[in-house]
Every structure is written in C-alpha cells, then in structure tokens.
Design an enzyme around this catalytic site. Structure first.
Site, PDB file in Angstrom:
ATOM      1  N   GLU A 139      -6.762   4.793   1.140  1.00 38.23           N
ATOM      2  CA  GLU A 139      -6.212   5.984   1.807  1.00 38.23           C
ATOM      3  C   GLU A 139      -6.243   7.196   0.887  1.00 38.23           C
ATOM      4  O   GLU A 139      -6.589   8.301   1.310  1.00 38.23           O
ATOM      5  CB  GLU A 139      -4.753   5.765   2.224  1.00 38.23           C
ATOM      6  CG  GLU A 139      -4.518   4.606   3.151  1.00 38.23           C
ATOM      7  CD  GLU A 139      -4.121   3.345   2.405  1.00 38.23           C
ATOM      8  OE1 GLU A 139      -4.826   2.978   1.440  1.00 38.23           O
ATOM      9  OE2 GLU A 139      -3.128   2.715   2.781  1.00 38.23           O
ATOM     10  N   CYS A 199       1.034   5.460  -0.381  1.00 40.61           N
ATOM     11  CA  CYS A 199       0.075   6.084   0.534  1.00 40.61           C
ATOM     12  C   CYS A 199       0.781   6.738   1.722  1.00 40.61           C
ATOM     13  O   CYS A 199       0.374   7.809   2.171  1.00 40.61           O
ATOM     14  CB  CYS A 199      -0.957   5.071   1.000  1.00 40.61           C
ATOM     15  SG  CYS A 199      -2.057   4.564  -0.338  1.00 40.61           S
ATOM     16  N   CYS A 247       0.772   1.360   1.944  1.00 40.02           N
ATOM     17  CA  CYS A 247       1.924   1.061   1.094  1.00 40.02           C
ATOM     18  C   CYS A 247       2.828   2.307   1.062  1.00 40.02           C
ATOM     19  O   CYS A 247       2.501   3.338   1.653  1.00 40.02           O
ATOM     20  CB  CYS A 247       1.449   0.690  -0.319  1.00 40.02           C
ATOM     21  SG  CYS A 247       0.776   2.068  -1.248  1.00 40.02           S
ATOM     22  N   HIS A 298      -6.136   3.649  -4.077  1.00 39.42           N
ATOM     23  CA  HIS A 298      -6.129   2.963  -2.788  1.00 39.42           C
ATOM     24  C   HIS A 298      -7.087   3.675  -1.840  1.00 39.42           C
ATOM     25  O   HIS A 298      -7.358   4.872  -2.003  1.00 39.42           O
ATOM     26  CB  HIS A 298      -4.715   2.961  -2.199  1.00 39.42           C
ATOM     27  CG  HIS A 298      -3.792   1.990  -2.870  1.00 39.42           C
ATOM     28  ND1 HIS A 298      -2.502   1.761  -2.445  1.00 39.42           N
ATOM     29  CD2 HIS A 298      -3.999   1.182  -3.941  1.00 39.42           C
ATOM     30  CE1 HIS A 298      -1.948   0.843  -3.235  1.00 39.42           C
ATOM     31  NE2 HIS A 298      -2.820   0.489  -4.150  1.00 39.42           N
TER      32      HIS A 298
HETATM   33 ZN   LIG Z   1      -1.511   2.398  -0.802  1.00 36.93          ZN
END
Ligand SMILES: [Zn+2]
Length: 150
Positions: free
Chosen positions: A60, A91, A88, A58
């Site tokens: 992040e 993260c 999410c 992801h």
């Molecule tokens: Zn995430």
C-alpha cells in the site's frame, strides 16, 4: 449492489493479485496493491520489505507514493486503493492522510489488520469494501507461509 462497480473491483483486484504473485516470486510476503483513478491504474506496489530492508515497504505504501507522484498531490480523494490483504495499522494511518475515496480489500488479516483496532482508522470520507477475491489472496499467502516452514 452496483454490478458495474463490482465487475471493476474484481478486475482491479485481479491486477493487485498479479502484483502479489510477483512479491511471492521474489520471496516476499505476497501482498499487492494498486491505486485507480477514473478506471486507470496510477500507482502499483507489492511488498518489498525484504529487498529494501524496510519494514515500511508495504504494498500500500509503495502504491500510495507512486499514485501521489502521478497526480502531483498528496491527496488521493478521487482514487480507489485495492489491496489483496487487509491493511495494517501503519497503512491504514497512511491511507487516512491521503483521504482516499475507497479502499477495496481482499483477504482479512486476523492478526495485524487495522479493523482489530476499535478506533476508526480510515478517513470518515473513505468507503470500505472487503472480501473481494479473498480466497485467492488467502491461498497465495497460505502457500507462501507453508513453503517458508518446510
Ligand atoms: Zn501495512
């Protein structure tokens, strides 16, 4: 409200959006993130789960890793993370461990966003700012998913 901080937040969110557009161009879900320390970008990331065949890739996570490498520490206590879409749970969990000072979010993620969880996931020292350029981030995501369906 701190006008100066608000201007900087928009400026850096624009940069995060540019990364999200890069993800879009590569056929990835368009999310971009960056880490800023003392008004300088020290880590960038955009979603690369397809290219890397990695569900943890992801925006992040990539930005956090780059920033930690830059500062030579796993803690990002004097940093701000900007992300175009609400993190999410994974993260948010990673952000907890960094003890990042601020998290600035664009669009909300109604399905997978960490705020759906009742338990607070960010570090208690972390300040959360939401809704910065939310429309632009949302538009890009909607465009991506619309095209995916056709
Ligand atoms: Zn995430």
């Amino acid at each position: 409200m701190d006008i100066q901080a608000d201007i900087m937040d928009h400026y850096f969110m624009e940069e995060a959006l540019a990364l999200a557009r890069k993800a879009y161009e590569e056929g990835e879900i368009p999310v971009g993130a960056l880490v800023v320390a003392k008004d300088r970008i020290i880590g960038r990331g955009y979603n690369q789960t397809e290219r890397l065949n990695d569900v943890t890739a992801h925006a992040e996570m990539i930005a956090i890793t780059a920033a930690a490498d830059h500062v030579g520490s796993k803690y990002l206590t004097d940093c701000t993370l900007y992300v175009t879409l609400e993190p999410c749970v994974m993260c948010a969990g990673a952000l907890y461990w960094t003890q990042v000072r601020r998290v600035v979010v664009g669009a909300q993620d109604e399905k997978r966003g960490f705020s759906k969880i009742k338990q607070p996931l960010l570090h208690p020292k972390t300040k959360l700012v939401t809704g910065i350029m939310a429309m632009e981030s949302q538009e890009l995501l909607l465009k991506f998913f619309r095209e995916l369906r056709t």
